[in-house]
Scaffold this motif. Structure first.
Motif, PDB file in Angstrom:
ATOM      1  N   ARG A  69       0.827  -1.202   0.000  1.00  0.00           N
ATOM      2  CA  ARG A  69       0.000   0.000   0.000  1.00  0.00           C
ATOM      3  C   ARG A  69       0.866   1.258   0.000  1.00  0.00           C
ATOM      4  O   ARG A  69       0.567   2.226  -0.699  1.00  0.00           O
ATOM      5  CB  ARG A  69      -0.920  -0.015   1.221  1.00  0.00           C
ATOM      6  CG  ARG A  69      -1.954   1.119   1.219  1.00  0.00           C
ATOM      7  CD  ARG A  69      -2.808   1.094   2.461  1.00  0.00           C
ATOM      8  NE  ARG A  69      -3.591  -0.120   2.556  1.00  0.00           N
ATOM      9  CZ  ARG A  69      -3.462  -1.038   3.517  1.00  0.00           C
ATOM     10  NH1 ARG A  69      -2.546  -0.866   4.466  1.00  0.00           N
ATOM     11  NH2 ARG A  69      -4.217  -2.112   3.527  1.00  0.00           N
ATOM     12  N   GLU A  70       1.940   1.231   0.784  1.00  0.00           N
ATOM     13  CA  GLU A  70       2.833   2.393   0.829  1.00  0.00           C
ATOM     14  C   GLU A  70       3.535   2.605  -0.509  1.00  0.00           C
ATOM     15  O   GLU A  70       3.688   3.739  -0.966  1.00  0.00           O
ATOM     16  CB  GLU A  70       3.866   2.200   1.942  1.00  0.00           C
ATOM     17  CG  GLU A  70       3.268   2.302   3.335  1.00  0.00           C
ATOM     18  CD  GLU A  70       4.299   2.031   4.421  1.00  0.00           C
ATOM     19  OE1 GLU A  70       5.422   1.586   4.077  1.00  0.00           O
ATOM     20  OE2 GLU A  70       3.979   2.261   5.606  1.00  0.00           O
ATOM     21  N   GLU A  73       1.082   4.053  -2.942  1.00  0.00           N
ATOM     22  CA  GLU A  73       0.819   5.461  -2.649  1.00  0.00           C
ATOM     23  C   GLU A  73       1.946   6.342  -3.197  1.00  0.00           C
ATOM     24  O   GLU A  73       1.698   7.369  -3.848  1.00  0.00           O
ATOM     25  CB  GLU A  73       0.680   5.656  -1.141  1.00  0.00           C
ATOM     26  CG  GLU A  73       0.257   7.049  -0.727  1.00  0.00           C
ATOM     27  CD  GLU A  73      -1.170   7.367  -1.107  1.00  0.00           C
ATOM     28  OE1 GLU A  73      -1.492   8.563  -1.174  1.00  0.00           O
ATOM     29  OE2 GLU A  73      -1.951   6.424  -1.344  1.00  0.00           O
ATOM     30  N   ASN A 225      -9.665   7.181  -4.458  1.00  0.00           N
ATOM     31  CA  ASN A 225      -8.902   7.527  -3.261  1.00  0.00           C
ATOM     32  C   ASN A 225      -8.878   9.012  -2.909  1.00  0.00           C
ATOM     33  O   ASN A 225      -8.762   9.352  -1.733  1.00  0.00           O
ATOM     34  CB  ASN A 225      -7.458   7.033  -3.423  1.00  0.00           C
ATOM     35  CG  ASN A 225      -7.369   5.537  -3.546  1.00  0.00           C
ATOM     36  OD1 ASN A 225      -7.409   4.811  -2.565  1.00  0.00           O
ATOM     37  ND2 ASN A 225      -7.223   5.057  -4.778  1.00  0.00           N
TER      38      ASN A 225
END
Length: 248
Positions: A69-70, A73, A225
Motif C-alpha cells: 500500500r505504501e 501510494e 482515493n
C-alpha cells in the motif's frame, strides 16, 4: 549500528527468558507441584512452533499488505507529478492532432458516476483506437520545445526506484523520453523529409497511446482515493472541449 542492534536483541532475549524462569520458579515456590509445572512447560514448548508459524504468517502478510500500500501510494504520487508537469499538457497537445479522436471522445469524459466496470470497458475500447495522428514541421518544433524544457524532470522520474515495479508507466516514460531524444537531435524541422516525419510520427503515436491508457488508470485511482484531486482532474479533462477548472 548493526552491532548495537544485535546487542539490543540479545539483551531482550535474555530478559524475556529470565522473566520466564523467574515466573516458573515463583509458581513452584508458591503453589508447589513441580510435576504440574514441568508438564505445563513442555505443553507450552510443544505449541510454540505452531504459535510462531501462525504469528509469522499473519505478521508477514500484514506487513506485506502495508508495504504494498505504501509503495502504491508513493508510486501514484510520482504519477500525479508526471501528469501535472508533463502528461496533461502533452495529452492536450497530441489529442488535437488525433484525426480519429471524435470516435472515442465522449467515452473519455470521465465523471464521478463512473464504475470500475465502465473504466474497464473504456480500456478495452482504447485497445482498438488507431491514434491517427497528423503532425507537421511546426507541430514537431513546438513538441520538441515542450519536452526539452521538461527533460530534467523526465530524467529524475526515470531514476526513481519506486517506478521500477510499475511496468506500464515505466514503458510510458521510456517512450516519452525516447521521443524527446529523437526531437532534440533534429535541427531544422522544416527541412525534414517525409520519411523522417513518418518515423517521428510513429514515436509520437507510441507515446500518445500509452499516455491515454495511463491517464485513464490515474483517473480511476483518483476517483477511488482522492475525490478532491479527481474533481480538478475532471474539470481539466484534456478530451472535454467544455472543461474548465472554474467551478460553476
Amino acid at each position: 549500528m548493526h552491532l548495537s542492534l544485535r546487542t539490543w536483541e540479545v539483551r531482550l532475549g535474555i530478559i524475556l527468558v529470565a522473566s520466564s524462569v523467574v515466573i516458573y520458579v515463583v509458581k513452584d515456590l508458591l503453589l508447589g507441584d513441580p510435576q504440574n509445572t514441568y508438564q505445563y512447560i513442555f505443553n507450552a514448548l510443544g505449541f510454540l512452533p505452531i504459535n510462531v508459524l501462525l504469528v509469522t504468517l499473519i505478521l508477514n502478510q500484514l506487513l506485506s499488505i502495508r508495504a504494498k500500500r505504501e509503495r502504491l501510494e508513493k508510486m501514484n504520487m510520482v504519477i500525479g507529478a508526471f501528469f501535472s508537469e508533463v502528461g496533461s499538457g502533452l495529452l492536450t497537445s497530441l489529442s488535437e492532432h488525433d484525426r480519429d479522436l471524435e470516435e472515442i471522445r465522449q467515452e473519455l469524459i470521465v465523471t464521478e458516476a463512473w464504475t470500475p466496470e465502465r473504466f474497464s470497458r473504456v480500456r478495452d475500447r482504447l485497445r482498438s483506437h488507431r491514434c491517427n495522428l497528423s503532425v507537421g514541421a511546426a507541430n514537431l518544433e513546438e513538441l520538441c520545445r515542450y519536452l526539452t524544457e521538461r527533460r530534467g524532470f523526465l530524467l529524475r522520474l526515470l531514476e526513481n526506484p519506486v517506478l521500477l515495479e510499475h511496468e506500464s508507466f515505466t514503458n510510458l516514460l521510456r517512450a516519452v523520453f525516447h521521443l524527446t531524444e529523437e526531437l532534440e537531435r533534429r535541427g531544422d524541422f522544416s527541412a525534414l523529409p517525409q520519411t523522417d516525419i513518418a518515423h517521428l510520427t510513429v514515436d509520437i503515436k507510441r507515446a500518445y497511446s500509452l499516455l491515454i491508457g495511463e491517464w485513464l488508470n490515474y483517473m480511476e485511482y483518483l476517483q477511488k482515493n482522492y475525490p478532491y484531486l479527481f474533481s480538478l482532474a475532471v474539470r481539466s479533462n484534456p478530451f472535454d472541449k467544455t472543461a474548465s477548472p472554474i467551478v460553476r
